[in-house]
Design a protein around this motif. Structure first.
Motif, PDB file in Angstrom:
ATOM      1  N   SER A  13      -9.728 -16.879  -0.037  1.00 20.97           N
ATOM      2  CA  SER A  13     -10.084 -17.980   0.857  1.00 20.97           C
ATOM      3  C   SER A  13      -9.396 -19.279   0.434  1.00 20.97           C
ATOM      4  CB  SER A  13     -11.610 -18.181   0.876  1.00 20.97           C
ATOM      5  OG  SER A  13     -12.081 -18.627  -0.390  1.00 20.97           O
ATOM      6  N   THR A  14      -9.076 -19.384  -0.858  1.00 22.16           N
ATOM      7  CA  THR A  14      -8.383 -20.571  -1.365  1.00 22.16           C
ATOM      8  C   THR A  14      -6.899 -20.529  -1.010  1.00 22.16           C
ATOM      9  OG1 THR A  14      -9.939 -20.715  -3.218  1.00 22.16           O
ATOM     10  CG2 THR A  14      -7.862 -21.929  -3.441  1.00 22.16           C
ATOM     11  N   TYR A  15      -6.319 -19.339  -1.100  1.00 24.90           N
ATOM     12  CA  TYR A  15      -4.882 -19.164  -0.832  1.00 24.90           C
ATOM     13  C   TYR A  15      -4.715 -18.270   0.404  1.00 24.90           C
ATOM     14  CZ  TYR A  15      -4.496 -21.029  -5.554  1.00 24.90           C
ATOM     15  OH  TYR A  15      -4.593 -21.829  -6.659  1.00 24.90           O
ATOM     16  N   ILE A  16      -5.141 -18.789   1.538  1.00 19.79           N
ATOM     17  CA  ILE A  16      -5.174 -18.009   2.779  1.00 19.79           C
ATOM     18  C   ILE A  16      -3.795 -17.467   3.150  1.00 19.79           C
ATOM     19  CG2 ILE A  16      -5.625 -18.136   5.268  1.00 19.79           C
ATOM     20  CD1 ILE A  16      -7.854 -20.127   4.658  1.00 19.79           C
ATOM     21  N   ARG A  17      -2.760 -18.264   2.954  1.00 17.32           N
ATOM     22  CA  ARG A  17      -1.418 -17.831   3.358  1.00 17.32           C
ATOM     23  C   ARG A  17      -0.747 -16.937   2.310  1.00 17.32           C
ATOM     24  NH1 ARG A  17       1.121 -23.412   6.022  1.00 17.32           N
ATOM     25  NH2 ARG A  17      -0.495 -23.664   7.635  1.00 17.32           N
ATOM     26  N   ARG A  18      -1.420 -16.748   1.196  1.00 19.51           N
ATOM     27  CA  ARG A  18      -0.826 -15.916   0.138  1.00 19.51           C
ATOM     28  C   ARG A  18      -1.801 -14.842  -0.334  1.00 19.51           C
ATOM     29  NH1 ARG A  18       0.739 -21.351  -2.789  1.00 19.51           N
ATOM     30  NH2 ARG A  18      -1.001 -21.911  -1.451  1.00 19.51           N
ATOM     31  N   GLN A  19      -2.631 -14.395   0.596  1.00 20.49           N
ATOM     32  CA  GLN A  19      -3.670 -13.428   0.253  1.00 20.49           C
ATOM     33  C   GLN A  19      -3.104 -12.139  -0.330  1.00 20.49           C
ATOM     34  OE1 GLN A  19      -6.687 -12.616   3.141  1.00 20.49           O
ATOM     35  NE2 GLN A  19      -6.919 -14.753   3.749  1.00 20.49           N
ATOM     36  N   GLU A  20      -1.883 -11.787   0.070  1.00 19.84           N
ATOM     37  CA  GLU A  20      -1.295 -10.537  -0.416  1.00 19.84           C
ATOM     38  C   GLU A  20      -1.020 -10.569  -1.912  1.00 19.84           C
ATOM     39  OE1 GLU A  20       2.115 -13.265   0.201  1.00 19.84           O
ATOM     40  OE2 GLU A  20       0.290 -12.803   1.327  1.00 19.84           O
ATOM     41  N   LYS A  21      -1.060 -11.780  -2.500  1.00 16.46           N
ATOM     42  CA  LYS A  21      -0.829 -11.914  -3.933  1.00 16.46           C
ATOM     43  C   LYS A  21      -2.108 -11.807  -4.751  1.00 16.46           C
ATOM     44  CE  LYS A  21       3.389 -14.681  -3.599  1.00 16.46           C
ATOM     45  NZ  LYS A  21       4.136 -15.846  -4.143  1.00 16.46           N
ATOM     46  N   ILE A  22      -3.251 -11.726  -4.068  1.00 21.33           N
ATOM     47  CA  ILE A  22      -4.556 -11.637  -4.739  1.00 21.33           C
ATOM     48  C   ILE A  22      -5.089 -10.222  -4.551  1.00 21.33           C
ATOM     49  CG2 ILE A  22      -6.816 -12.689  -5.001  1.00 21.33           C
ATOM     50  CD1 ILE A  22      -4.492 -14.677  -5.287  1.00 21.33           C
ATOM     51  N   LEU A  23      -5.310  -9.510  -5.653  1.00 23.88           N
ATOM     52  CA  LEU A  23      -5.685  -8.097  -5.564  1.00 23.88           C
ATOM     53  C   LEU A  23      -7.015  -7.806  -6.251  1.00 23.88           C
ATOM     54  CD1 LEU A  23      -2.267  -6.447  -6.522  1.00 23.88           C
ATOM     55  CD2 LEU A  23      -3.069  -7.071  -4.236  1.00 23.88           C
ATOM     56  N   LEU A  24      -7.840  -7.003  -5.584  1.00 20.14           N
ATOM     57  CA  LEU A  24      -9.010  -6.421  -6.231  1.00 20.14           C
ATOM     58  C   LEU A  24      -8.501  -5.188  -6.957  1.00 20.14           C
ATOM     59  CD1 LEU A  24     -12.140  -6.476  -6.583  1.00 20.14           C
ATOM     60  CD2 LEU A  24     -12.241  -4.929  -4.606  1.00 20.14           C
ATOM     61  N   ALA A  25      -8.224  -5.317  -8.252  1.00 20.39           N
ATOM     62  CA  ALA A  25      -7.566  -4.235  -8.979  1.00 20.39           C
ATOM     63  C   ALA A  25      -7.883  -4.326 -10.466  1.00 20.39           C
ATOM     64  CB  ALA A  25      -6.050  -4.303  -8.762  1.00 20.39           C
ATOM     65  N   ASP A  26      -7.843  -3.185 -11.111  1.00 19.50           N
ATOM     66  CA  ASP A  26      -8.083  -3.058 -12.547  1.00 19.50           C
ATOM     67  C   ASP A  26      -6.743  -2.830 -13.240  1.00 19.50           C
ATOM     68  OD1 ASP A  26      -8.776  -2.377 -15.137  1.00 19.50           O
ATOM     69  OD2 ASP A  26     -10.383  -1.003 -14.550  1.00 19.50           O
ATOM     70  N   PHE A  27      -6.313  -3.777 -14.065  1.00 16.52           N
ATOM     71  CA  PHE A  27      -5.035  -3.665 -14.747  1.00 16.52           C
ATOM     72  C   PHE A  27      -4.936  -2.376 -15.559  1.00 16.52           C
ATOM     73  CE2 PHE A  27      -2.481  -4.341 -18.616  1.00 16.52           C
ATOM     74  CZ  PHE A  27      -1.248  -4.633 -18.041  1.00 16.52           C
ATOM     75  N   LEU A  28      -6.050  -1.894 -16.064  1.00 18.71           N
ATOM     76  CA  LEU A  28      -6.037  -0.692 -16.895  1.00 18.71           C
ATOM     77  C   LEU A  28      -5.762   0.568 -16.078  1.00 18.71           C
ATOM     78  CD1 LEU A  28      -9.098  -1.392 -19.236  1.00 18.71           C
ATOM     79  CD2 LEU A  28      -6.662  -1.665 -19.766  1.00 18.71           C
ATOM     80  N   LYS A  29      -5.933   0.483 -14.752  1.00 24.82           N
ATOM     81  CA  LYS A  29      -5.791   1.663 -13.911  1.00 24.82           C
ATOM     82  C   LYS A  29      -4.670   1.552 -12.879  1.00 24.82           C
ATOM     83  CE  LYS A  29     -10.761   2.668 -14.267  1.00 24.82           C
ATOM     84  NZ  LYS A  29     -12.041   2.791 -13.516  1.00 24.82           N
ATOM     85  N   VAL A  30      -4.220   0.353 -12.595  1.00 23.05           N
ATOM     86  CA  VAL A  30      -3.241   0.154 -11.526  1.00 23.05           C
ATOM     87  C   VAL A  30      -1.894   0.768 -11.895  1.00 23.05           C
ATOM     88  CG1 VAL A  30      -2.324  -2.057 -12.338  1.00 23.05           C
ATOM     89  CG2 VAL A  30      -2.422  -1.589  -9.893  1.00 23.05           C
ATOM     90  N   ASP A  31      -1.159   1.224 -10.904  1.00 22.95           N
ATOM     91  CA  ASP A  31       0.170   1.799 -11.110  1.00 22.95           C
ATOM     92  C   ASP A  31       1.170   0.664 -11.274  1.00 22.95           C
ATOM     93  OD1 ASP A  31       2.495   3.253 -11.196  1.00 22.95           O
ATOM     94  OD2 ASP A  31       2.461   3.836  -9.076  1.00 22.95           O
ATOM     95  N   LEU A  32       1.551   0.380 -12.494  1.00 23.22           N
ATOM     96  CA  LEU A  32       2.452  -0.741 -12.758  1.00 23.22           C
ATOM     97  C   LEU A  32       3.879  -0.462 -12.294  1.00 23.22           C
ATOM     98  CD1 LEU A  32       1.187  -1.885 -16.276  1.00 23.22           C
ATOM     99  CD2 LEU A  32       0.690  -2.894 -14.042  1.00 23.22           C
ATOM    100  N   ALA A  33       4.198   0.813 -12.068  1.00 25.08           N
ATOM    101  CA  ALA A  33       5.529   1.162 -11.574  1.00 25.08           C
ATOM    102  C   ALA A  33       5.747   0.645 -10.154  1.00 25.08           C
ATOM    103  CB  ALA A  33       5.725   2.672 -11.619  1.00 25.08           C
TER     104      ALA A  33
END
Length: 258
Positions: free
Chosen positions: A72-92
């Motif tokens: 909601s703070t960065y409405i035009r850049r929402q794609e850069k904000i992720l609900l994600a766990d760094f320990l599980k995300v595919d970094l590739a």
């Protein structure tokens, strides 16, 4: 920065000091390549100094309230904000080299650094705020009581420096420990001159019984008696440098049968 409530079960301690946030953000090496990944974005005190400064940036958090607030703070850049766990995300999925930054949840900081070690071929740098005791451990030299598994593994591939300490009162809520910002920069070692899986096992086994000599600490490897009669097996793990561990692993792999 926002009105997200810190959650104890997530180990959240939101940084309030803007000067410290700017110092952390500016401690990252400027780069037009790769991806900057912020771990534990929270209320965005760091995000605000990163989201426009880097061409490829993502902020990750496991807390949906924090993610919703940042979107909601960065409405035009929402794609850069992720609900994600760094320990599980595919970094590739992200362009490398990766630069990791964040005010890490202290209860999982070691797991995060093990992930950075596992992804060492794609991580060029990490600037993280963690518990000061852990920061000192990562940066410590052999012979120190704080020197341990992560010290050896990370120092094999990264140059590590403790940048500055951070007092508890600049957080909400204040943690019961001192904090510090640490920086890891990938060194020129592309590969060790020994079996790297065995290297990791030797380091972990060695420090698993750190008060014992290596002769006793490495008993689970069932090493030949002729090998463990060598003088280096009279030492404890904390007495060996990274280079010593590499040499020890090289000796072991020549005679070891898993």
């Amino acid at each position: 920065m926002g009105h997200v409530k810190p959650k104890k079960h997530l180990g959240q301690h939101f940084l309030l000091d803007q000067n410290i946030a700017r110092k952390i953000a500016s401690s990252l090496t400027a780069s037009s390549q790769g991806t900057v990944i912020e771990i534990g974005a929270g209320t965005g005190v760091l995000t605000q100094y990163l989201i426009d400064a880097h061409d490829h940036f993502v902020a990750m958090d496991v807390d949906r309230e924090s993610v919703d607030f940042l979107k909601s703070t960065y409405i035009r850049r929402q794609e850069k904000i992720l609900l994600a766990d760094f320990l599980k995300v595919d970094l590739a999925a992200y362009a490398s080299p990766l630069q990791i930054v964040g005010n890490l949840p202290y209860n999982i900081s070691s797991q995060i650094f093990f992930r950075i070690y596992d992804e060492r071929s794609s991580v060029s740098e990490a600037v993280c705020m963690i518990q000061k005791e852990v920061a000192e451990r990562l940066a410590s030299s052999h012979g120190s009581k704080s020197y341990g598994i992560l010290s050896v593994l990370l120092q094999a591939f990264f140059d590590i420096e403790l940048l500055f300490a951070v007092p508890p009162h600049v957080f909400d809520p204040p943690p019961k420990v001192q904090s510090a910002v640490i920086r890891l920069r990938r060194n020129e070692t592309s590969a060790l001159s020994c079996d790297e899986k065995l290297f990791r096992r030797v380091v972990k086994e060695g420090f698993g019984k750190r008060r014992k000599t290596l002769r006793n600490a490495l008993k689970n490897l069932n090493l030949p008696a002729a090998l463990v009669s060598h003088p280096e097996f009279d030492l404890r793990a904390e007495q060996l440098s990274v280079e010593d561990f590499v040499l020890l692993t090289t000796k072991i792999q020549k005679s070891w049968k898993p």
